[in-house]
Design a protein around this motif. Structure first.
Motif, PDB file in Angstrom:
ATOM      1  N   ASP A  11      -2.143 -34.176   4.269  1.00  0.00           N
ATOM      2  CA  ASP A  11      -1.277 -34.140   3.095  1.00  0.00           C
ATOM      3  C   ASP A  11      -2.038 -33.942   1.789  1.00  0.00           C
ATOM      4  OD1 ASP A  11      -2.499 -36.579   2.686  1.00  0.00           O
ATOM      5  OD2 ASP A  11      -0.649 -37.617   2.155  1.00  0.00           O
ATOM      6  N   TRP A  12      -3.298 -33.604   1.822  1.00  0.00           N
ATOM      7  CA  TRP A  12      -4.029 -33.490   0.560  1.00  0.00           C
ATOM      8  C   TRP A  12      -3.499 -32.371  -0.333  1.00  0.00           C
ATOM      9  CZ3 TRP A  12      -6.795 -29.407  -1.353  1.00  0.00           C
ATOM     10  CH2 TRP A  12      -7.175 -28.393  -0.474  1.00  0.00           C
ATOM     11  N   PRO A  13      -2.982 -31.246   0.204  1.00  0.00           N
ATOM     12  CA  PRO A  13      -2.386 -30.264  -0.718  1.00  0.00           C
ATOM     13  C   PRO A  13      -1.192 -30.826  -1.486  1.00  0.00           C
ATOM     14  CG  PRO A  13      -2.871 -29.234   1.389  1.00  0.00           C
ATOM     15  CD  PRO A  13      -3.019 -30.713   1.586  1.00  0.00           C
ATOM     16  N   VAL A  14      -0.402 -31.685  -0.828  1.00  0.00           N
ATOM     17  CA  VAL A  14       0.736 -32.310  -1.513  1.00  0.00           C
ATOM     18  C   VAL A  14       0.239 -33.198  -2.642  1.00  0.00           C
ATOM     19  CG1 VAL A  14       2.687 -33.874  -1.242  1.00  0.00           C
ATOM     20  CG2 VAL A  14       2.172 -32.210   0.554  1.00  0.00           C
ATOM     21  N   ARG A  15      -0.793 -33.988  -2.342  1.00  0.00           N
ATOM     22  CA  ARG A  15      -1.345 -34.861  -3.356  1.00  0.00           C
ATOM     23  C   ARG A  15      -1.978 -34.060  -4.493  1.00  0.00           C
ATOM     24  NH1 ARG A  15      -5.523 -37.671  -0.972  1.00  0.00           N
ATOM     25  NH2 ARG A  15      -5.311 -36.694   1.071  1.00  0.00           N
ATOM     26  N   ALA A  16      -2.531 -32.901  -4.160  1.00  0.00           N
ATOM     27  CA  ALA A  16      -3.112 -32.043  -5.192  1.00  0.00           C
ATOM     28  C   ALA A  16      -2.027 -31.501  -6.121  1.00  0.00           C
ATOM     29  CB  ALA A  16      -3.874 -30.889  -4.547  1.00  0.00           C
ATOM     30  N   HIS A  17      -0.882 -31.127  -5.529  1.00  0.00           N
ATOM     31  CA  HIS A  17       0.262 -30.702  -6.339  1.00  0.00           C
ATOM     32  C   HIS A  17       0.630 -31.785  -7.347  1.00  0.00           C
ATOM     33  CE1 HIS A  17       1.222 -27.248  -3.738  1.00  0.00           C
ATOM     34  NE2 HIS A  17       2.109 -26.902  -4.656  1.00  0.00           N
ATOM     35  N   GLU A  18       0.819 -32.990  -6.831  1.00  0.00           N
ATOM     36  CA  GLU A  18       1.251 -34.094  -7.676  1.00  0.00           C
ATOM     37  C   GLU A  18       0.197 -34.426  -8.730  1.00  0.00           C
ATOM     38  OE1 GLU A  18       2.062 -37.200  -4.910  1.00  0.00           O
ATOM     39  OE2 GLU A  18       4.015 -36.374  -4.324  1.00  0.00           O
ATOM     40  N   SER A  19      -1.050 -34.362  -8.345  1.00  0.00           N
ATOM     41  CA  SER A  19      -2.127 -34.672  -9.285  1.00  0.00           C
ATOM     42  C   SER A  19      -2.143 -33.686 -10.449  1.00  0.00           C
ATOM     43  CB  SER A  19      -3.475 -34.646  -8.561  1.00  0.00           C
ATOM     44  OG  SER A  19      -4.540 -34.884  -9.465  1.00  0.00           O
TER      45      SER A  19
END
Length: 212
Positions: A11-19
């Motif tokens: 899920d790191w791409p999702v977290r990158a989006h949010e970041s």
């Protein structure tokens, strides 16, 4: 946790989006941050520009009696538009009508793509798409980019702006915001602020209605 020590490998791409979107919102003025009863961004802006606490144009606006919170609302709305439109520009310039050949309805020759990578694993990269659809969801105020609703200050000759605005909140049924407005401007104890607002409300109720 996986064998390679990555607790959330997928899920790191999702977290990158949010970041990224949260970082954009961090650049927007905080409507709840005050210094000495004044929106904090005004002083911070002046310091960043290397001038006195407020640049000359801002001083002239405030000297006209404009509510500093109204300035905050205007600045925040414009900043929101900038970050939202920047997200659209990255997602698809056509969303803004930029780069379109109106006669042929063709796309522009170039586009842009934002790519995230992991600091500890720079070779792992992922494109960040649909940024504009996430932008409003991460508004710290919870209003999805909408401006805050504030009543127009009542007419109370001789009373300062904060008092007229506090009375407006009280008349609208929001006693909590009325007290917050008064105490933010004066620093008075809760009981004293409540008594002062009630006194002004009584004066307003006793005020004779103007004849047509």
């Amino acid at each position: 946790m996986t064998l390679d020590g990555d607790p959330q490998p997928e899920d790191w791409p999702v977290r990158a989006h949010e970041s990224f979107v949260n970082a954009l919102w961090s650049l927007v003025v905080d409507e709840d941050d005050y210094n000495d009863g004044k929106p904090a961004w005004m002083e911070a802006w002046g310091c960043q520009q290397g001038h006195v606490p407020e640049p000359a144009a801002l001083n002239r606006i405030l000297a006209c009696g404009v509510d500093p919170d109204d300035l905050t609302d205007v600045v925040r709305v414009m900043q929101h538009l900038v970050i939202y439109n920047a997200c659209q520009l990255i997602d698809d310039p056509g969303l803004l009508g930029i780069g379109l050949n109106k006669e042929r309805s063709e796309r522009a020759e170039f586009g842009w793509e934002l790519v995230a990578f992991r600091a500890e694993r720079p070779t792992e990269r992922a494109p960040l798409n649909y940024l504009h659809s996430l932008c409003n969801e991460h508004d710290p105020s919870g209003r999805s980019g909408e401006p805050r609703g504030r009543p127009i200050p009542v007419q109370l000759p001789g009373q300062p702006l904060y008092a007229r605005l506090a009375v407006s909140h009280a008349l609208a049924g929001d006693r909590v915001q009325a007290l917050k407005t008064w105490r933010k401007a004066t620093g008075t104890p809760l009981g004293e602020a409540k008594a002062a607002i009630e006194l002004l409300l009584d004066q307003l109720r006793q005020k004779p209605e103007s004849t047509p």
